[in-house]
Design a protein around this motif. Structure first.
Motif, PDB file in Angstrom:
ATOM      1  N   ILE A 291       0.855  -1.185   0.000  1.00  0.00           N
ATOM      2  CA  ILE A 291       0.000   0.000   0.000  1.00  0.00           C
ATOM      3  C   ILE A 291       0.895   1.240   0.000  1.00  0.00           C
ATOM      4  CG2 ILE A 291      -1.849   1.268   1.173  1.00  0.00           C
ATOM      5  CD1 ILE A 291      -2.468  -1.359   2.702  1.00  0.00           C
ATOM      6  N   PRO A 314      -2.000  -0.044  -4.600  1.00  0.00           N
ATOM      7  CA  PRO A 314      -3.148   0.673  -4.045  1.00  0.00           C
ATOM      8  C   PRO A 314      -2.637   1.908  -3.315  1.00  0.00           C
ATOM      9  CG  PRO A 314      -3.197  -1.661  -3.467  1.00  0.00           C
ATOM     10  CD  PRO A 314      -1.829  -1.384  -4.011  1.00  0.00           C
ATOM     11  N   ILE A 354      -8.224  -1.820   4.101  1.00  0.00           N
ATOM     12  CA  ILE A 354      -7.554  -2.490   2.979  1.00  0.00           C
ATOM     13  C   ILE A 354      -6.802  -3.736   3.446  1.00  0.00           C
ATOM     14  CG2 ILE A 354      -5.817  -2.262   1.172  1.00  0.00           C
ATOM     15  CD1 ILE A 354      -6.458   0.613   0.866  1.00  0.00           C
ATOM     16  N   GLN A 360      -9.973  -7.078  -1.791  1.00  0.00           N
ATOM     17  CA  GLN A 360     -10.024  -5.673  -2.179  1.00  0.00           C
ATOM     18  C   GLN A 360      -8.626  -5.157  -2.485  1.00  0.00           C
ATOM     19  OE1 GLN A 360     -10.656  -2.379   0.736  1.00  0.00           O
ATOM     20  NE2 GLN A 360     -12.498  -1.941  -0.455  1.00  0.00           N
ATOM     21  N   LEU A 361      -7.661  -5.542  -1.681  1.00  0.00           N
ATOM     22  CA  LEU A 361      -6.270  -5.143  -1.896  1.00  0.00           C
ATOM     23  C   LEU A 361      -5.806  -5.585  -3.286  1.00  0.00           C
ATOM     24  CD1 LEU A 361      -3.742  -3.874  -0.530  1.00  0.00           C
ATOM     25  CD2 LEU A 361      -3.113  -6.172   0.184  1.00  0.00           C
ATOM     26  N   PHE A 364      -7.666  -3.515  -5.987  1.00  0.00           N
ATOM     27  CA  PHE A 364      -7.104  -2.171  -6.074  1.00  0.00           C
ATOM     28  C   PHE A 364      -5.792  -2.193  -6.865  1.00  0.00           C
ATOM     29  CE2 PHE A 364      -9.024   0.283  -2.206  1.00  0.00           C
ATOM     30  CZ  PHE A 364     -10.292   0.054  -2.710  1.00  0.00           C
TER      31      PHE A 364
END
Length: 393
Positions: A291, A314, A354, A360-361, A364
Motif C-alpha cells: 500500500i 493501491p 484495505i 479488495q487489496l 485495487f
C-alpha cells in the motif's frame, strides 16, 4: 504530411518530463525543440530539502533536440529565472505552438509575451489545484491577474481533475482543456513492470520481509508538509488492533531525526529509513509495496503516486492532495482511499480496511496497473495527437 514545429519552454531538465519529450520526438508529424534556461539537474546542484548534492542521469537529452539558453549555468529555478535570448531563439525556430510551464518565472512570461506578440498558439502546463489551504487575501489579490493571464492561453494540458477545477475557477472554458496526465519514465517503468516479481522479491529479501508482511511506502523529501510522521502514528494505532506493518520511507531531509524518534514509539511494527533513493531504483521499491501512502498537507499532483500506480500499488492519500478524482490517479474505492488530512484515526481506519480485505487489496492493485498504463499512453502519445488536431482546426 506537414510537420509541425513545437517549442517547449521549461526552466531546466526535469527527470520525469524529459522522457515525455523523447516520446514526442518519435512522432513523425512533429519537430520539437526544448528550450532550457538552466542546466540545473543536468549538472550537479545542492538541494536544500534533500540536504545533498543532486544530479539526474536519466534525462535522455540525446533523444530530443534542445538548447541551454544560458549556456552551462546552473541557475535556480525561481521566479527570477530568465533567458533574454529566448525571443530570438523562438523567432528562429518559428514554432506552430509554444508550450510553457506556469507563470511565476520571468522565462515563462517571456515565452507567453512572444507567443501573443507573434500570434502563435500557446499551451500551458501546471499542477496547480485549490485543495491545499491558502490565505484568502492572497487568493483575492491573485485572482484578477491569473484570470487575465489565462485568457491569453489557447490550450491547457491538464494533469488531473483538481488541476482542471483550478483552471475553471479562473474562467477557463472546458473546450480549452486537454487532459495529459503526468508523464513518468515510461520505458524504465515498462521494463520494471515486466520484472515485477523479481524486483519485489529482491527488495523484500533485502529488508527481511516475509511474503505475508504488510509493507507500506512513502516517497518524498523529509520536510514538514509531507507529514510522513502521520503514517508512523497510524501504524501505532494499527498495533493496538493487532496489525503489524512495515513502512519504507524513501527520501532524505530536515525531518529525519524527528521521524526516527517517532518510530521508536512502535512496539512491533517497524520503519525503514531508506534515505535518498536513485530514480532507477524506485520501481523495485514500488513493486515491494503493498500500500502506497501519501499524507501530505500540500501536494498538487504527486509524481510518486503516478509511478506507484503504474507498478500496481493501491494508494491511500490525504484530501489535500491533487491526485484523486473520478478519472485521476487515485479513484476512490477502485484503486485507493482518501482520508481527511491530519486525522490519524481516519488514516489508520483506511489502512485497516484495505489490510483486512485481501481481495479488495488485490482488486485495487489490478486497477492501479490498468489506469497507470492508460494514463501514460495518454501522456506520451495521445495528448500530442489531440493537440496537433486542435492546432489544425
Amino acid at each position: 504530411m506537414r510537420v509541425q514545429r513545437i517549442a517547449i519552454v521549461v526552466s531546466h531538465p526535469i527527470q520525469h518530463f524529459c522522457p515525455q519529450y523523447a516520446s514526442f520526438a518519435k512522432n513523425p508529424r512533429v519537430e520539437i525543440k526544448v528550450f532550457f534556461a538552466s542546466a540545473l539537474g543536468f549538472k550537479k546542484y545542492v538541494d536544500p530539502s534533500f540536504g545533498q548534492e543532486i544530479a539526474w542521469d536519466n534525462l535522455q537529452l540525446d533523444r530530443f533536440p534542445h538548447v541551454f539558453l544560458n549556456g552551462d549555468q546552473v541557475l535556480p529555478a525561481n521566479r527570477q529565472l530568465d533567458a533574454p535570448s529566448l525571443d530570438a531563439a523562438l523567432t528562429a525556430f518559428a514554432p506552430a505552438i509554444v508550450i510553457t510551464y506556469g507563470y511565476f518565472q520571468k522565462l515563462q512570461r517571456r515565452a507567453y509575451a512572444w507567443a501573443r506578440r507573434n500570434r502563435v498558439p500557446l499551451a500551458y502546463i501546471s499542477d496547480s489545484e485549490r485543495r491545499q489551504h491558502r490565505s484568502w487575501w492572497k487568493e483575492l489579490i491573485k485572482y484578477p491577474f491569473i484570470k487575465r493571464y489565462f485568457s491569453g492561453i489557447d490550450y491547457f494540458l491538464s494533469v488531473g481533475e483538481a488541476n482542471e477545477a483550478f483552471y475553471k475557477y479562473y474562467g477557463v472554458p472546458e473546450k480549452k482543456l486537454v487532459r495529459m496526465h503526468f508523464p513518468i519514465d515510461i520505458e524504465q517503468y515498462a521494463e520494471a513492470s515486466e520484472n515485477y516479481f523479481l524486483l519485489r522479491d529482491k527488495i523484500r529479501r533485502q529488508y527481511g520481509f516475509a511474503e505475508s508482511d504488510i509493507v507500506l511506502a512513502v516517497v518524498g523529501k523529509l520536510v514538514p508538509w509531507k507529514n510522513q510522521g502521520d503514517i508512523i502514528d497510524a501504524m501505532g494505532l494499527l498495533e493496538s488492533r493487532g496489525i503489524q506493518t512495515h513502512l519504507l520511507i524513501l527520501g532524505s531531509g530536515t525531518m529525519m531525526n524527528e521521524l526516527q524518534k517517532r518510530a521508536l514509539n512502535l512496539q512491533r511494527s517497524k520503519v525503514h529509513f531508506c534515505g535518498f533513493v536513485h530514480p532507477s531504483q524506485l520501481p523495485g521499491f514500488y513493486a515491494a509495496t503493498d500500500i502506497y501512502v501519501h499524507p501530505a498537507s500540500a501536494e498538487p499532483h504527486s509524481i510518486a503516486i503516478s509511478e506507484a500506480i503504474f507498478m500496481g500499488c493501491p494508494v491511500i492519500l490525504s484530501d489535500r492532495c491533487g491526485s484523486y478524482g473520478k478519472d485521476d490517479d487515485v479513484q476512490e474505492h477502485l484503486n485507493g482511499l482518501v482520508y481527511p488530512f491530519g486525522n490519524i484515526e481516519a488514516l489508520a481506519q483506511k489502512l485497516y480496511e484495505i489490510i483486512t480485505q485481501p481481495l479488495q487489496l488485490k482488486s485495487f492493485a489490478s486497477y492501479s496497473k490498468t489506469i497507470g498504463r492508460k494514463f501514460q499512453l495518454r501522456a506520451h502519445r495521445e495528448v500530442l495527437t489531440e493537440l496537433l488536431l486542435r492546432i489544425k482546426d
